[in-house]
Every structure is written in structure tokens, then in C-alpha cells.
Scaffold this active site. Structure first.
Site, PDB file in Angstrom:
ATOM      1  N   SER A 120      24.376  36.412 -17.700  1.00  0.00           N
ATOM      2  CA  SER A 120      22.653  35.948 -17.608  1.00  0.00           C
ATOM      3  C   SER A 120      22.625  34.628 -17.932  1.00  0.00           C
ATOM      4  O   SER A 120      23.234  33.738 -18.153  1.00  0.00           O
ATOM      5  CB  SER A 120      21.811  37.422 -17.604  1.00  0.00           C
ATOM      6  OG  SER A 120      21.147  37.044 -16.688  1.00  0.00           O
ATOM      7  N   ALA A 121      21.589  35.066 -18.695  1.00  0.00           N
ATOM      8  CA  ALA A 121      20.781  33.870 -19.413  1.00  0.00           C
ATOM      9  C   ALA A 121      22.284  33.415 -20.226  1.00  0.00           C
ATOM     10  O   ALA A 121      22.332  31.688 -20.755  1.00  0.00           O
ATOM     11  CB  ALA A 121      20.162  33.924 -20.259  1.00  0.00           C
TER      12      ALA A 121
END
Length: 233
Positions: A120-121
Site C-alpha cells: 500500500s503506502a
């Protein structure tokens, strides 16, 4: 350079990091300890985040330490045998990494062969910028520049859905805005349950779903696991 860039940590109905743990285990074979960057956490503590990751990585035989417990986070990351960057809020993650000098360490160490795992991030951080994150800018980093380990942009958690009654922009429309403003960049929609692996100069899509490709002047299209992705490099 070795990268494992994962769209999401958890599939619906599964335990945390359950679906990608075997790929992570294969990718980190021979590594006994990784250094974790937990700074995308916002509504729970870094210690809680570390404990969740430690529990899952213990199942694949990899110990985990966290930069937030180190007196010199950049120095600890510079000595790491593997670097793991977790998901959460991309803006919070990048701001803290910039303040501690961690982005520069990643730019130096990963091209030297230190394996990098992000979800994700943490996958956004591997891109040239964080401009294709889905997150709200709850804090302001010094810039949107990220580590630039890959030359294209990733949109994790990519969704095709346009909910009934919703008159706003779809995810695809938002990414089309990005490539209109950045016509020299590729952007990829990485659907949940999928990841990108880069090893031995080869980029591979892993998972059971196609990935959507965006490029200015071209209609968006799909690529499948096993397709040649060298054009992104």
C-alpha cells in the site's frame, strides 16, 4: 535491485498479511532479519504495528526490528539486511521518512541489492512520487517526491467499481487526470490481492487479477500475470 510491491496487506475475510506472506517468504529467503518502517500508522501506535508485522513474519522465519525504536533510524536502515515499509497514510509516512533521512537511505541501499518489501503506502514510496496514492493529505511532507526505485507510478487498491448513486469521479478518472498532467509517466492500477516483483532485471505481476495500464494518449488497457512488463522500465 530486488523489489516486492504489494497492493494491500489484507484481503477481506483473511488475517493480516495472510495472502502475501508466502511470496514475502520466498522473496526474503536467506534473510533472517528485516528493518521495518511503521510511520504510515496514524490511529494505532508504532509498537502495535510492529507487533502485527513481527507475528506474521515469524511464520516465515524472519525477525523484524523497527526504525522507531532505534536511536539513529537512518543508521539502522543503512545496516538493514532487508527493508520493509508498511501501509497506512502515505503522507504521514513520507513526511516522517523525509525528516529522518530514510528516503535517501533507501535510494542508496536498495540499488545496491538490499531487498525492499512494501505494501500500500509502502508501494507508493517506491515510485518517483506519491501523486497516485489514494490517501488524504493529513500532514504536509516537504515534497511529494519518493524513492524512485521504479520509473512508473502505482495506484494500490485499484478499484473498477462506480457505486450506485455516486456522481463523482471514478478511480480511473482520477488516474487519467494524473497522466494528463504528467504525460511522460506510466501509471498502473494494482488491484487487491496482487503485487509486482522485480528481480534480475525482470518485472513480474503476481496474483490472480490483471493490472490496468494508463498512459497519456492511449486507452487504458489490461495486462495479465505472465505478460511482458518491460515497457514499464
Amino acid at each position: 535491485m530486488r523489489l516486492l510491491l504489494i497492493s494491500n496487506s489484507t484481503n477481506a475475510g483473511e488475517a493480516y498479511l495472510e495472502y502475501p506472506k508466502h511470496e514475502i517468504g520466498k522473496f526474503l529467503e536467506g534473510v533472517d532479519e528485516a528493518m521495518f518502517v511503521p510511520y504510515a500508522a496514524v490511529t494505532f501506535s508504532f509498537d502495535e504495528y510492529l507487533a502485527k508485522v513481527q507475528a506474521r513474519f515469524a511464520e516465515i522465519g524472519v525477525g523484524v526490528r523497527s526504525v522507531h525504536r532505534e536511536s539513529n533510524p537512518a543508521g539502522a536502515l543503512r545496516r538493514a539486511r532487508a527493508i520493509v515499509v508498511g501501509g497506512g497514510n502515505t503522507f504521514r509516512l513520507v513526511k516522517t521518512m523525509q525528516e529522518q533521512g530514510l528516503m535517501q537511505v533507501i535510494r542508496e541501499r536498495v540499488p545496491e541489492g538490499v531487498p525492499y518489501v512494501g505494501w500500500s503506502a509502502g508501494s507508493n514510496v517506491a515510485c518517483p512520487t506519491i501523486c497516485t496514492t489514494n490517501d488524504m493529505p493529513i500532514v504536509e511532507p516537504a515534497s511529494f517526491n519518493a524513492a524512485g526505485l521504479v520509473p512508473f507510478q502505482i495506484n494500490p487498491h485499484y478499484l473498477d467499481a462506480h457505486p450506485d448513486g455516486h456522481a463523482g469521479e471514478t478511480r480511473e478518472q482520477r488516474i487519467l487526470e494524473y497522466i494528463a498532467a504528467n504525460p511522460d509517466m506510466y501509471a498502473v492500477g494494482l488491484r487487491e490481492g496482487c503485487m509486482l516483483r522485480f528481480e534480475d532485471g525482470v518485472l513480474t505481476l503476481v496474483g490472480g487479477r490483471p493490472m490496468r495500464i494508463f498512459r497519456h494518449g492511449e486507452r487504458p488497457y489490461e495486462v495479465n500475470p505472465g505478460d511482458d512488463l518491460s515497457f514499464l522500465l
